[in-house]
Design a protein around this motif. Structure first.
Motif, PDB file in Angstrom:
ATOM      1  N   ASP A 192      -1.329   2.258   1.773  1.00  0.00           N
ATOM      2  CA  ASP A 192      -0.832   0.873   1.851  1.00  0.00           C
ATOM      3  C   ASP A 192      -0.124   0.614   3.179  1.00  0.00           C
ATOM      4  OD1 ASP A 192      -1.756   0.223  -0.661  1.00  0.00           O
ATOM      5  OD2 ASP A 192       0.170   0.513  -1.665  1.00  0.00           O
ATOM      6  N   PHE A 193       0.674   1.594   3.596  1.00  0.00           N
ATOM      7  CA  PHE A 193       1.437   1.434   4.839  1.00  0.00           C
ATOM      8  C   PHE A 193       0.499   1.199   6.023  1.00  0.00           C
ATOM      9  CE2 PHE A 193       3.374   3.450   8.644  1.00  0.00           C
ATOM     10  CZ  PHE A 193       4.511   2.667   8.769  1.00  0.00           C
ATOM     11  N   TRP A 194      -0.471   2.089   6.182  1.00  0.00           N
ATOM     12  CA  TRP A 194      -1.356   1.987   7.353  1.00  0.00           C
ATOM     13  C   TRP A 194      -2.345   0.837   7.244  1.00  0.00           C
ATOM     14  CZ3 TRP A 194       0.357   3.667  11.599  1.00  0.00           C
ATOM     15  CH2 TRP A 194       1.178   4.812  11.635  1.00  0.00           C
ATOM     16  N   GLY A 207      -0.628  -6.503   3.445  1.00  0.00           N
ATOM     17  CA  GLY A 207       0.530  -6.974   2.679  1.00  0.00           C
ATOM     18  C   GLY A 207       0.875  -6.131   1.465  1.00  0.00           C
ATOM     19  N   HIS A 208       0.233  -4.940   1.344  1.00  0.00           N
ATOM     20  CA  HIS A 208       0.481  -4.141   0.140  1.00  0.00           C
ATOM     21  C   HIS A 208       1.703  -3.232   0.240  1.00  0.00           C
ATOM     22  CE1 HIS A 208      -3.053  -5.672  -1.629  1.00  0.00           C
ATOM     23  NE2 HIS A 208      -3.888  -5.070  -0.800  1.00  0.00           N
TER      24      HIS A 208
END
Ligand code: HEM
Length: 123
Positions: free
Chosen positions: A49-51, A59-60
């Motif tokens: 999610d970060f990358w 936006g996750h």
């Protein structure tokens, strides 16, 4: 010619391969295996999610990595050498798998975040 990072599946591949290197790394592996006994089933999806958010603005991700690393630094101090090694492993992994504009961008973003973390930690 390698392909570029195009979607979340590519991000997942990159993240998985990066942590395979991290886990066996002499310089920084112990942070993940000993200092924090990382629950990989939880950590890996957070990193996808970060990358995904960094590269594709999905936006996750809604964490606070800066705060987490500052807390970790109090428990077991990071050194500049650790960050240099982290970025080397990250760049090596990107270069092994991909090439192109997004591959360049993700390496640059990783370096900027790393630099900001170091400024906050070592100021
Ligand atoms: C010296 C280099 C670094 C070390 C040893 C390190 C280590 C760690 C560890 C042990 C965790 C906790 C995992 C868990 O709670 O299960 C973590 C989380 C994380 N790290 Fe690092 N890290 C480093 C640098 C970086 C850099 C440069 C970035 C970004 C470019 C980064 C991004 C993250 C993110 C996004 C998380 C997850 C935070 C969350 O749970 O929301 N790390 N890191």
């Amino acid at each position: 010619m390698k392909k570029d990072i195009e979607n979340r599946k590519d991000i997942e591949k990159l993240v998985n391969q990066f942590y395979e290197k991290v886990k066996v790394d002499k310089t920084i592996g112990y942070f993940f295996l000993d200092v924090v006994k990382v629950n990989w089933e939880k950590h890996l999806p957070v990193m996808y999610d970060f990358w995904d958010n960094i590269l594709f603005y999905s936006g996750h991700y809604s964490g606070n990595p800066m705060q987490q690393h500052l807390a970790l630094h109090l428990k077991n101090p990071f050194t500049v050498k650790d960050f240099v090694q982290w970025n080397k492993l990250f760049n090596d992994t990107v270069d092994e798998l991909f090439e192109g504009e997004n591959a360049d961008t993700i390496k640059q973003r990783a370096q900027s975040i790393s630099t900001v973390m170091q400024i906050k930690m070592f100021k």
